[in-house]
Design a protein around this motif. Structure first.
Motif, PDB file in Angstrom:
ATOM      1  N   ALA A   1      13.937  -4.042  -3.236  1.00  0.00           N
ATOM      2  CA  ALA A   1      14.099  -4.489  -1.852  1.00  0.00           C
ATOM      3  C   ALA A   1      13.006  -3.902  -0.968  1.00  0.00           C
ATOM      4  O   ALA A   1      12.591  -4.509   0.016  1.00  0.00           O
ATOM      5  N   ALA A   2      12.549  -2.715  -1.318  1.00  0.00           N
ATOM      6  CA  ALA A   2      11.526  -2.064  -0.493  1.00  0.00           C
ATOM      7  C   ALA A   2      10.151  -2.685  -0.715  1.00  0.00           C
ATOM      8  O   ALA A   2       9.179  -2.305  -0.078  1.00  0.00           O
ATOM      9  N   GLY A   3      10.058  -3.648  -1.640  1.00  0.00           N
ATOM     10  CA  GLY A   3       8.796  -4.375  -1.817  1.00  0.00           C
ATOM     11  C   GLY A   3       7.764  -3.582  -2.586  1.00  0.00           C
ATOM     12  O   GLY A   3       6.572  -3.781  -2.403  1.00  0.00           O
ATOM     13  N   ASP A   4       8.236  -2.673  -3.437  1.00  0.00           N
ATOM     14  CA  ASP A   4       7.320  -1.942  -4.303  1.00  0.00           C
ATOM     15  C   ASP A   4       6.191  -1.261  -3.514  1.00  0.00           C
ATOM     16  O   ASP A   4       5.015  -1.407  -3.833  1.00  0.00           O
ATOM     17  N   ALA A   5       6.554  -0.557  -2.466  1.00  0.00           N
ATOM     18  CA  ALA A   5       5.560   0.116  -1.621  1.00  0.00           C
ATOM     19  C   ALA A   5       4.635   0.970  -2.496  1.00  0.00           C
ATOM     20  O   ALA A   5       5.099   1.637  -3.408  1.00  0.00           O
ATOM     21  N   ASP A   6       3.362   0.940  -2.217  1.00  0.00           N
ATOM     22  CA  ASP A   6       2.434   1.625  -3.107  1.00  0.00           C
ATOM     23  C   ASP A   6       2.285   3.106  -2.758  1.00  0.00           C
ATOM     24  O   ASP A   6       1.424   3.514  -2.001  1.00  0.00           O
ATOM     25  N   VAL A   7       3.170   3.877  -3.362  1.00  0.00           N
ATOM     26  CA  VAL A   7       3.217   5.309  -3.101  1.00  0.00           C
ATOM     27  C   VAL A   7       1.908   5.986  -3.502  1.00  0.00           C
ATOM     28  O   VAL A   7       1.352   6.798  -2.763  1.00  0.00           O
ATOM     29  N   GLU A   8       1.399   5.614  -4.681  1.00  0.00           N
ATOM     30  CA  GLU A   8       0.195   6.294  -5.174  1.00  0.00           C
ATOM     31  C   GLU A   8      -0.996   6.089  -4.251  1.00  0.00           C
ATOM     32  O   GLU A   8      -1.785   6.991  -4.011  1.00  0.00           O
ATOM     33  N   GLU A   9      -1.086   4.872  -3.740  1.00  0.00           N
ATOM     34  CA  GLU A   9      -2.219   4.572  -2.861  1.00  0.00           C
ATOM     35  C   GLU A   9      -2.132   5.416  -1.582  1.00  0.00           C
ATOM     36  O   GLU A   9      -3.120   5.987  -1.128  1.00  0.00           O
ATOM     37  N   LEU A  10      -0.935   5.525  -1.032  1.00  0.00           N
ATOM     38  CA  LEU A  10      -0.761   6.299   0.208  1.00  0.00           C
ATOM     39  C   LEU A  10      -0.995   7.787  -0.022  1.00  0.00           C
ATOM     40  O   LEU A  10      -1.579   8.474   0.810  1.00  0.00           O
ATOM     41  N   LEU A  11      -0.536   8.288  -1.178  1.00  0.00           N
ATOM     42  CA  LEU A  11      -0.769   9.701  -1.475  1.00  0.00           C
ATOM     43  C   LEU A  11      -2.268   9.970  -1.586  1.00  0.00           C
ATOM     44  O   LEU A  11      -2.771  10.972  -1.082  1.00  0.00           O
ATOM     45  N   GLY A  12      -2.967   9.052  -2.233  1.00  0.00           N
ATOM     46  CA  GLY A  12      -4.415   9.191  -2.365  1.00  0.00           C
ATOM     47  C   GLY A  12      -5.086   9.216  -0.988  1.00  0.00           C
ATOM     48  O   GLY A  12      -5.987  10.019  -0.729  1.00  0.00           O
ATOM     49  N   TRP A  13      -4.615   8.350  -0.114  1.00  0.00           N
ATOM     50  CA  TRP A  13      -5.162   8.303   1.249  1.00  0.00           C
ATOM     51  C   TRP A  13      -4.953   9.639   1.967  1.00  0.00           C
ATOM     52  O   TRP A  13      -5.808  10.113   2.707  1.00  0.00           O
TER      53      TRP A  13
END
Ligand code: GLU
Length: 324
Positions: A54-66
């Motif tokens: 439901a959360a739309g597979d938010a891209d955690v890894e990309e945000l952590l990298g940022w």
């Protein structure tokens, strides 16, 4: 004695977009790991498939990298680790510690109410030991269709937290036997997190202090599975402007939306340094400056202070983050 390399983990549940509270905890976790030379593993806690989808597979890894948060080794996803959780359940079952528990919430409440005088505003009902199955045959692990609980013996569990200090909990009194496996055929949070911390060699757990009481339950599961409980570093939570714990559903404060509105990683790091008391006021901070500014004394003082004055992500913080 064999030298065990220290290891910490970042363990987001991708059930909604990451928010500033997550950024604060993860950045501090990263800084501790990099300062102390710990390994830092990333574990995606995606057992709640429906909410994750439901959360739309938010891209955690990309945000952590940022945010400048790097990690070591492969990323682990809980949804791919069912056999490891089943093996742990078998191990607990072999010791006679888990049982099938088909009771409804109403039955649990009723049985608990019969044991004590009713007081308004009482804490949530602990599972009463009277509802344990009497027949030995039910003390087993059957995987599907029925919740399983783990026996919690009465007794105080002492948690010497590196940040939050010394705390005592009695899981038998506060929670009773805890659910370790759900009738949907999945491990419960307390089991999954402990099995993974053991499997990943996690020696240092850094996370929000709403999970401090869970440390007592997890310490028990650790020992039952033949492990040594990790060191604990429970950090204060950041509150939102209304004074409530930050929740993933408040999309306006999501990291992704702040980034779109112009926030930079330098500003987020600078804001976190001010929040934890490492700086008097926010100023943009690079990753190495951030890492060098975080230490245990700062974190302890922050924890002490936050009991009276919690950190609030107020409008002024958000305006500063956007840089205008
Ligand atoms: N995945 C959990 C959460 O996001 C954290 C679990 C833990 O750190 O033990 O709330």
């Amino acid at each position: 004695m064999e030298h065990v390399p220290a290891c910490s983990r970042i363990a987001p549940s991708p059930t909604g977009p990451l928010h500033l509270g997550n950024a604060c905890t993860f950045l501090v976790n990263w800084a501790l790991a990099r300062r102390h030379g710990w390994r830092l593993v990333l574990r995606i806690e995606d057992l709640d498939r429906e909410r994750t989808r439901a959360a739309g597979d938010a891209d955690v890894e990309e945000l952590l990298g940022w945010l400048g948060i790097d990690h070591d080794g492969p990323v682990i996803r809980q949804s791919a680790r069912l056999p490891a959780y089943e093996a742990a359940m078998e191990r607990l079952a072999a010791q006679g510690l888990v049982y099938e528990s088909p009771h409804s919430r109403a039955e649990v409440r009723e049985a608990a109410q019969a044991l004590s005088a009713p007081h308004a505003g009482d804490a949530p009902t602990p599972f009463p030991a009277t509802l344990r199955p009497e027949e030995r045959a039910a003390w087993r692990f059957v995987r599907h269709d029925v919740n399983h609980r783990m026996q919690m013996d009465p007794g105080v569990e002492r948690i010497a937290d590196e940040v939050a200090g010394a705390h005592s909990f009695d899981p038998a009194a506060s929670d009773g036997d805890c659910i370790v496996w759900t009738k949907a055929g999945h491990p419960a949070y307390q089991l999954a997190v402990t099995v993974d911390d053991l499997a990943q060699g996690v020696t240092d757990v850094v996370r929000g202090d709403d999970l401090l009481p869970s440390a007592a339950i997890q310490a028990r599961i650790h020992r039952a599975l033949g492990g040594t409980p990790p060191r604990w570093w429970h950090l204060p939570l950041v509150l939102d402007a209304g004074g409530a714990r930050m929740a993933k559903r408040r999309g306006s404060r999501s990291l992704a939306s702040l980034r779109e509105a112009g926030a930079t990683a330098d500003r987020i790091r600078g804001l976190v340094l001010a929040w934890i008391g490492a700086r008097e006021a926010p100023a943009p901070a690079g990753a190495s400056e951030f890492r060098d500014a975080v230490d245990v004394n700062i974190l302890r003082a922050w924890h002490e202070r936050s009991r009276r004055t919690p950190v609030v992500a107020d409008d002024a913080s958000l305006t500063w983050l956007r840089g205008r």
